[in-house]
Design an enzyme around this catalytic site. Structure first.
Site, PDB file in Angstrom:
ATOM      1  N   LYS A 125       0.833  -1.180   0.065  1.00  0.00           N
ATOM      2  CA  LYS A 125      -0.015   0.080  -0.067  1.00  0.00           C
ATOM      3  C   LYS A 125       0.781   1.283   0.165  1.00  0.00           C
ATOM      4  O   LYS A 125       0.577   2.153  -0.693  1.00  0.00           O
ATOM      5  CB  LYS A 125      -0.797  -0.170   1.210  1.00  0.00           C
ATOM      6  CG  LYS A 125      -1.750   1.279   1.168  1.00  0.00           C
ATOM      7  CD  LYS A 125      -2.692   1.289   2.680  1.00  0.00           C
ATOM      8  CE  LYS A 125      -3.446   2.606   2.740  1.00  0.00           C
ATOM      9  NZ  LYS A 125      -2.868   3.795   2.825  1.00  0.00           N
ATOM     10  N   LYS A 172       0.773  12.305   4.246  1.00  0.00           N
ATOM     11  CA  LYS A 172       0.881  11.356   5.338  1.00  0.00           C
ATOM     12  C   LYS A 172       1.252   9.998   4.842  1.00  0.00           C
ATOM     13  O   LYS A 172       2.232   9.376   5.346  1.00  0.00           O
ATOM     14  CB  LYS A 172      -0.399  11.225   5.885  1.00  0.00           C
ATOM     15  CG  LYS A 172      -0.607  10.175   7.231  1.00  0.00           C
ATOM     16  CD  LYS A 172      -1.963   9.612   7.520  1.00  0.00           C
ATOM     17  CE  LYS A 172      -2.676   9.255   6.307  1.00  0.00           C
ATOM     18  NZ  LYS A 172      -2.457   7.575   6.226  1.00  0.00           N
TER      19      LYS A 172
END
Length: 147
Positions: free
Chosen positions: A29, A98
């Site tokens: 991811k 982030k």
């Protein structure tokens, strides 16, 4: 089909088994989000170069999208969100920043190269500071204005 896979398939278009060790799915991811961020930043710079030479954005994208330089930014984000000025990919620069930070921290711990990630991190932080809460397609505007 085992029960956990069936549960994943019930709400996911694509699910993959990434390995036996905990966290390997998170690794994929993170690296995928890094690649997506690199694609929009690099495509922004490339398109801006083409525009500076008098070539229309649609022409640039038409050529790139049938050539080796095509990517999700050139195929999806630019035609549907940047050219149309909709800027609605549905993901914010803050979230992408982030995610890139997660990639950066984990790649640093793994001892893998971070040259592009370091530059990209500054771009994303700058874009989010200049346009708080903006859609990731606004990275194009940030790069254009920063020029």
């Amino acid at each position: 089909m085992d029960e956990p896979q069936g549960i994943l398939d019930s709400f996911s278009k694509h699910s993959f088994h990434c390995g036996e060790d905990p966290g390997q799915g998170q690794v994929v991811k993170c690296l995928n989000n890094f690649l997506s961020a690199i694609a929009i930043a690099a495509t922004s710079e490339a398109v801006l170069f083409g525009l500076s030479q008098g070539i229309e954005m649609k022409t640039i994208l038409d050529v790139v999208n049938v050539s080796p330089g095509r990517n999700t930014a050139s195929m999806e984000k630019f035609p549907n969100h940047i050219m149309t000025e909709k800027y609605a990919c549905g993901f914010t620069t803050k979230l992408l920043s982030k995610d890139l930070n997660l990639f950066f921290q984990n790649a640093k711990a793994a001892g893998t190269p971070l040259t592009l990630a370091a530059v990209l991190s500054q771009i994303l932080k700058g874009a989010d500071a200049a346009m708080p809460g903006s859609d990731i397609s606004r990275i194009y505007d940030y790069i254009r204005e920063k020029g």
